[in-house]
Write a protein that holds these residues in place. Sequence first.
Motif, PDB file in Angstrom:
ATOM      1  N   PHE A 280      18.245  61.546  43.891  1.00 20.40           N
ATOM      2  CA  PHE A 280      19.607  62.052  43.776  1.00 20.40           C
ATOM      3  C   PHE A 280      20.521  60.850  43.749  1.00 20.40           C
ATOM      4  N   ALA A 281      21.340  60.731  42.735  1.00 24.50           N
ATOM      5  CA  ALA A 281      22.198  59.553  42.613  1.00 24.50           C
ATOM      6  C   ALA A 281      23.630  59.964  42.340  1.00 24.50           C
ATOM      7  N   MET A 282      24.539  59.284  42.971  1.00 23.83           N
ATOM      8  CA  MET A 282      25.949  59.485  42.656  1.00 23.83           C
ATOM      9  C   MET A 282      26.204  58.923  41.263  1.00 23.83           C
ATOM     10  N   PRO A 283      27.000  59.612  40.455  1.00 23.00           N
ATOM     11  CA  PRO A 283      27.206  59.190  39.067  1.00 23.00           C
ATOM     12  C   PRO A 283      28.207  58.055  38.934  1.00 23.00           C
ATOM     13  N   PHE A 284      27.804  56.864  39.354  1.00 29.30           N
ATOM     14  CA  PHE A 284      28.710  55.724  39.285  1.00 29.30           C
ATOM     15  C   PHE A 284      28.775  55.119  37.882  1.00 29.30           C
ATOM     16  N   THR A 285      27.828  55.458  37.043  1.00 32.16           N
ATOM     17  CA  THR A 285      27.687  54.685  35.815  1.00 32.16           C
ATOM     18  C   THR A 285      28.286  55.322  34.580  1.00 32.16           C
ATOM     19  N   PHE A 286      28.395  56.651  34.515  1.00 30.27           N
ATOM     20  CA  PHE A 286      28.914  57.234  33.284  1.00 30.27           C
ATOM     21  C   PHE A 286      30.351  57.716  33.489  1.00 30.27           C
ATOM     22  N   PRO A 287      31.179  57.665  32.408  1.00 23.41           N
ATOM     23  CA  PRO A 287      32.620  57.901  32.536  1.00 23.41           C
ATOM     24  C   PRO A 287      32.959  59.235  33.198  1.00 23.41           C
ATOM     25  N   GLY A 288      32.311  60.322  32.787  1.00 22.04           N
ATOM     26  CA  GLY A 288      32.644  61.627  33.350  1.00 22.04           C
ATOM     27  C   GLY A 288      32.343  61.700  34.826  1.00 22.04           C
ATOM     28  N   GLY A 289      31.328  60.979  35.255  1.00 21.07           N
ATOM     29  CA  GLY A 289      30.940  61.006  36.662  1.00 21.07           C
ATOM     30  C   GLY A 289      31.834  60.189  37.551  1.00 21.07           C
ATOM     31  N   LEU A 290      32.699  59.348  36.960  1.00 21.98           N
ATOM     32  CA  LEU A 290      33.587  58.521  37.761  1.00 21.98           C
ATOM     33  C   LEU A 290      34.486  59.378  38.632  1.00 21.98           C
ATOM     34  N   TRP A 291      34.992  60.464  38.058  1.00 26.20           N
ATOM     35  CA  TRP A 291      35.887  61.330  38.813  1.00 26.20           C
ATOM     36  C   TRP A 291      35.147  62.040  39.938  1.00 26.20           C
ATOM     37  N   VAL A 292      33.875  62.351  39.722  1.00 23.13           N
ATOM     38  CA  VAL A 292      33.072  62.940  40.788  1.00 23.13           C
ATOM     39  C   VAL A 292      32.943  61.948  41.936  1.00 23.13           C
ATOM     40  N   THR A 293      32.666  60.721  41.596  1.00 20.73           N
ATOM     41  CA  THR A 293      32.523  59.682  42.612  1.00 20.73           C
ATOM     42  C   THR A 293      33.810  59.487  43.397  1.00 20.73           C
ATOM     43  N   VAL A 294      34.938  59.405  42.679  1.00 21.26           N
ATOM     44  CA  VAL A 294      36.234  59.246  43.343  1.00 21.26           C
ATOM     45  C   VAL A 294      36.514  60.444  44.242  1.00 21.26           C
ATOM     46  N   GLY A 295      36.217  61.638  43.744  1.00 23.63           N
ATOM     47  CA  GLY A 295      36.454  62.843  44.533  1.00 23.63           C
ATOM     48  C   GLY A 295      35.624  62.880  45.799  1.00 23.63           C
ATOM     49  N   VAL A 296      34.333  62.558  45.681  1.00 24.07           N
ATOM     50  CA  VAL A 296      33.451  62.564  46.855  1.00 24.07           C
ATOM     51  C   VAL A 296      33.902  61.511  47.869  1.00 24.07           C
ATOM     52  N   THR A 297      34.245  60.315  47.405  1.00 30.71           N
ATOM     53  CA  THR A 297      34.703  59.245  48.298  1.00 30.71           C
ATOM     54  C   THR A 297      35.968  59.664  49.033  1.00 30.71           C
ATOM     55  N   THR A 298      36.887  60.311  48.321  1.00 35.06           N
ATOM     56  CA  THR A 298      38.139  60.749  48.940  1.00 35.06           C
ATOM     57  C   THR A 298      37.890  61.827  49.980  1.00 35.06           C
ATOM     58  N   ILE A 299      37.022  62.780  49.665  1.00 36.81           N
ATOM     59  CA  ILE A 299      36.700  63.848  50.627  1.00 36.81           C
ATOM     60  C   ILE A 299      36.049  63.263  51.873  1.00 36.81           C
TER      61      ILE A 299
END
Length: 322
Positions: A280-299
């Motif tokens: 299971f990997a956080m999507p740090f590498t692809f553009p669409g996943g950037l917002w997921v990463t930012v959202g998870v970090t903020t939460i």
Amino acid sequence: MQYRFGPFHFDPTDRRLTRDGVPVDLSSRYLDALALMIAVPGTLITKQRFMDEVWKGVPVTDEALTQAIRALRKALDDDAANPRWIETVPKHGYRFVGELEGGSSRPMAGIWSTGVAGAAGGAVAGVLGGFAYALAGWGNAFLVLVVLTGLLGAIGGAGIGLGIGVARSIASASMVSTVAGGAAGGLIVGALARLIGIDAFTLFFGKAPMAMTGALEGLILGAAVGLVVARAPQRRRSLFLLTALAGGVAGLTIAALGGRLMAGSLSLLFATFPETGIDFAMPFTFPGGLWVTVGVTTIEAIAFVALASLALSSVEKGARQP
């Protein structure tokens, strides 16, 4: 905590103010107002803070506060024009300016209590995060995740709590000292934890995830927790908004600077050690996943700041109340 200043002795626990051993008659509200000011000598206590912590949200006019200060000055034989004990800051509030002979410094027990409270809040945030990560896809490592995230959360919270406690023992319990203490505690613990973690992984496995969470993230989270503790309002809605704002800004700042919190660090850890079998990997590498990463970090940041600051604020409130 007991305080001596001039001929006066104030024991907030016993709720007694004496002058040369003779009790001074003051109402419960006025004792609360004195306790609030004397606990943080030299610090401005705003009118709103008096309303929140002395009158506890009960609607009163500014005249009630003026009358309380007038009564305290009379009891302390103080002069508003040439204050020895209570200084007026026009249009803002009041501060205790007298020299205390005892009680002005936080004892070691108080410092440790903030450390324990921070550890408890951080641990709860970590455990809740562990449950969330397991539900998100790491279910085959449920127990490991809960224990690991809880332990790391506790360490981070303890460092921030101890930093705040030490800062307030050296300086007054002002916003600057509280924020600086939280930031320093988070930075030190984050840096040490990262170094120890990297060294341990390298020693046992010959490699380590180098971009794990560390000093930067600890500093930002510690400053956010310190801000909430220093400014924590009594009303739940205001406290929720302040916590969400401080935690949200902290999370966004960490993400913008390329930092990682728990989810990102665990993702990196499992990617570095595929033999764990956790895929299971956080999507740090692809553009669409950037917002997921930012959202998870903020939460994550909001949750940690909320629970750690709630625990620390509870200790501070308990220390002020009899």
